[in-house]
Design a protein around this motif. Structure first.
Motif, PDB file in Angstrom:
ATOM      1  N   ARG A  60       0.691  -1.159  -0.029  1.00  0.00           N
ATOM      2  CA  ARG A  60       0.108  -0.106  -0.065  1.00  0.00           C
ATOM      3  C   ARG A  60       0.990   1.129   0.009  1.00  0.00           C
ATOM      4  O   ARG A  60       0.406   2.099  -0.688  1.00  0.00           O
ATOM      5  CB  ARG A  60      -0.788   0.000   1.273  1.00  0.00           C
ATOM      6  N   ARG A  64       1.158   4.270  -2.858  1.00  0.00           N
ATOM      7  CA  ARG A  64       0.686   5.689  -2.513  1.00  0.00           C
ATOM      8  C   ARG A  64       2.090   6.325  -3.270  1.00  0.00           C
ATOM      9  O   ARG A  64       1.814   7.516  -3.754  1.00  0.00           O
ATOM     10  CB  ARG A  64       0.646   5.854  -0.919  1.00  0.00           C
ATOM     11  N   ASP A 119      -4.068  12.074   2.210  1.00  0.00           N
ATOM     12  CA  ASP A 119      -2.866  11.604   2.738  1.00  0.00           C
ATOM     13  C   ASP A 119      -3.329  11.332   4.328  1.00  0.00           C
ATOM     14  O   ASP A 119      -2.961  10.207   4.829  1.00  0.00           O
ATOM     15  CB  ASP A 119      -1.572  12.522   2.921  1.00  0.00           C
ATOM     16  N   PHE A 122      -5.116   7.862   4.205  1.00  0.00           N
ATOM     17  CA  PHE A 122      -4.123   6.889   4.007  1.00  0.00           C
ATOM     18  C   PHE A 122      -3.379   6.416   5.536  1.00  0.00           C
ATOM     19  O   PHE A 122      -3.385   5.533   5.939  1.00  0.00           O
ATOM     20  CB  PHE A 122      -3.151   7.506   2.981  1.00  0.00           C
TER      21      PHE A 122
END
Length: 158
Positions: A60, A64, A119, A122
């Motif tokens: 992940r 990103r 962000d 995330f």
């Protein structure tokens, strides 16, 4: 390649996260193998599962970074955490997980501060997963700290 407007601090958090998560994969994989040599198959399976979970975090983070137009680069892996018994391994793992919790908390806070919603979301998701993981390690430590007691004797029938 980097997308315009990407915050350097966010990239720094991603780089540190990648390094720590890769270190976690290495540690859990090493511990799984070590514990298996001790004949503890159940804990070895659990540690292998932990390594796989951390690898999903790695994937992940890489995704990103690529989405932000940055080539993934983990700076340095930490040595695997090993010990002489299962409890010492799990205690070391808990400390390591709490470091990840702190990193993700800081990253989510910074993302919020600079109004980077994607962000923040995330990092918040990773934070929550690591908090859950840390709590599971606390529960595991509790089971390992309890002395094994012999089964209770049944009262004699008169």
């Amino acid at each position: 390649m980097r997308r315009q407007g990407t915050d350097q601090r966010i990239l720094g958090y991603l780089g540190r996260a990648l390094s720590l998560e890769l270190s976690a994969v290495q540690t859990y994989s090493t511990q799984a193998r070590l514990v298996a040599t001790w004949g503890l198959d159940g804990p070895a399976r659990r540690l292998r599962d932990e390594a796989h979970e951390e690898m999903r975090h790695v994937e992940r983070i890489i995704a990103r970074m690529l989405a932000l137009g940055v080539a993934p680069s983990g700076s340095q892996l930490r040595p695997a955490l090993v010990g002489g018994d299962l409890l010492s391994l799990v205690e070391a793992d808990y400390s390591f997980e709490m470091e990840l919790v702190g990193l993700y908390r800081d990253a989510a806070t910074q993302s919020e501060r600079i109004a980077r919603r994607d962000d923040r979301v995330f990092f918040q998701a990773l934070l929550e997963e690591e908090q859950t993981h840390a709590q599971a390690l606390v529960e595991w430590m509790r089971t390992l700290e309890r002395p094994v007691e012999p089964p209770a004797r049944r009262p004699a029938f008169r």
